[in-house]
Design a protein around this motif. Structure first.
Motif, PDB file in Angstrom:
ATOM      1  N   ARG A  95     -23.267  -8.188   2.022  1.00  0.00           N
ATOM      2  CA  ARG A  95     -22.672  -7.320   3.042  1.00  0.00           C
ATOM      3  C   ARG A  95     -22.365  -8.114   4.313  1.00  0.00           C
ATOM      4  NH1 ARG A  95     -24.025  -4.085   7.327  1.00  0.00           N
ATOM      5  NH2 ARG A  95     -26.195  -4.706   7.290  1.00  0.00           N
ATOM      6  N   HIS A 113     -21.789 -11.252   4.483  1.00  0.00           N
ATOM      7  CA  HIS A 113     -20.687 -12.147   4.159  1.00  0.00           C
ATOM      8  C   HIS A 113     -19.351 -11.407   4.268  1.00  0.00           C
ATOM      9  CE1 HIS A 113     -18.791 -15.633   2.363  1.00  0.00           C
ATOM     10  NE2 HIS A 113     -18.183 -14.842   1.496  1.00  0.00           N
ATOM     11  N   GLU A 114     -19.301 -10.186   3.762  1.00  0.00           N
ATOM     12  CA  GLU A 114     -18.065  -9.394   3.855  1.00  0.00           C
ATOM     13  C   GLU A 114     -17.734  -9.052   5.299  1.00  0.00           C
ATOM     14  OE1 GLU A 114     -15.922  -8.775   1.425  1.00  0.00           O
ATOM     15  OE2 GLU A 114     -17.221  -9.968   0.131  1.00  0.00           O
ATOM     16  N   VAL A 115     -18.747  -8.723   6.092  1.00  0.00           N
ATOM     17  CA  VAL A 115     -18.516  -8.416   7.508  1.00  0.00           C
ATOM     18  C   VAL A 115     -17.990  -9.651   8.233  1.00  0.00           C
ATOM     19  CG1 VAL A 115     -19.702  -7.850   9.675  1.00  0.00           C
ATOM     20  CG2 VAL A 115     -20.150  -6.505   7.630  1.00  0.00           C
ATOM     21  N   LYS A 137     -16.315 -12.146   6.901  1.00  0.00           N
ATOM     22  CA  LYS A 137     -14.933 -12.388   6.479  1.00  0.00           C
ATOM     23  C   LYS A 137     -13.974 -11.440   7.191  1.00  0.00           C
ATOM     24  CE  LYS A 137     -14.389 -12.352   2.062  1.00  0.00           C
ATOM     25  NZ  LYS A 137     -14.419 -12.397   0.591  1.00  0.00           N
ATOM     26  N   ALA A 138     -14.362 -10.182   7.327  1.00  0.00           N
ATOM     27  CA  ALA A 138     -13.500  -9.212   8.018  1.00  0.00           C
ATOM     28  C   ALA A 138     -13.345  -9.585   9.492  1.00  0.00           C
ATOM     29  CB  ALA A 138     -14.069  -7.805   7.876  1.00  0.00           C
ATOM     30  N   LEU A 139     -14.432 -10.016  10.119  1.00  0.00           N
ATOM     31  CA  LEU A 139     -14.375 -10.423  11.521  1.00  0.00           C
ATOM     32  C   LEU A 139     -13.484 -11.649  11.688  1.00  0.00           C
ATOM     33  CD1 LEU A 139     -15.390  -9.986  14.399  1.00  0.00           C
ATOM     34  CD2 LEU A 139     -17.355 -11.428  13.821  1.00  0.00           C
ATOM     35  N   ALA A 192     -10.993 -12.494   9.777  1.00  0.00           N
ATOM     36  CA  ALA A 192      -9.608 -12.050   9.585  1.00  0.00           C
ATOM     37  C   ALA A 192      -9.080 -11.352  10.840  1.00  0.00           C
ATOM     38  CB  ALA A 192      -9.515 -11.125   8.381  1.00  0.00           C
ATOM     39  N   ASP A 193      -9.920 -10.535  11.480  1.00  0.00           N
ATOM     40  CA  ASP A 193      -9.508  -9.870  12.723  1.00  0.00           C
ATOM     41  C   ASP A 193      -9.227 -10.878  13.832  1.00  0.00           C
ATOM     42  OD1 ASP A 193      -9.734  -7.431  11.506  1.00  0.00           O
ATOM     43  OD2 ASP A 193     -11.687  -6.924  12.402  1.00  0.00           O
TER      44      ASP A 193
END
Length: 90
Positions: free
Chosen positions: A44, A46-48, A50-52, A54-55
């Motif tokens: 989780r 790691h996904e957060v 990656k999303a950060l 990308a933002d």
């Protein structure tokens, strides 16, 4: 044939065996669930991350696009095109 279990156990030995029979499976089960929970949390995070990332990349791209657009607009200005000393923006 010798017996592994004595004929008469003391109360202390009975209680120890009873505690071990209850606690060992519980400890094993708790460690299994703790390991699974840690793996899911790691995924989780790691996904957060990656999303950060990308933002942040999108924000940087927007900022660069705005800067490029501003520089293109300035470069198209007739006041700046032939000015040797730089743009005279007032």
């Amino acid at each position: 044939m010798t017996r592994l279990i004595p004929k008469e156990w003391s109360i202390r030995l009975h209680l120890f065996a009873f505690d071990a029979a209850i606690l060992v499976p519980l400890i094993l089960l708790a460690s299994f669930f703790a390991t699974k929970f840690a793996e899911r949390e790691r995924e989780r995070y790691h996904e957060v991350a990656k999303a950060l990332a990308a933002d942040i990349a999108a924000d940087v791209d927007r900022e660069l696009d705005g800067t490029i657009a501003a520089l293109q607009a300035l470069s198209a200005s007739p006041r700046c095109f032939y000015s040797i000393g730089g743009c005279d923006v007032r």
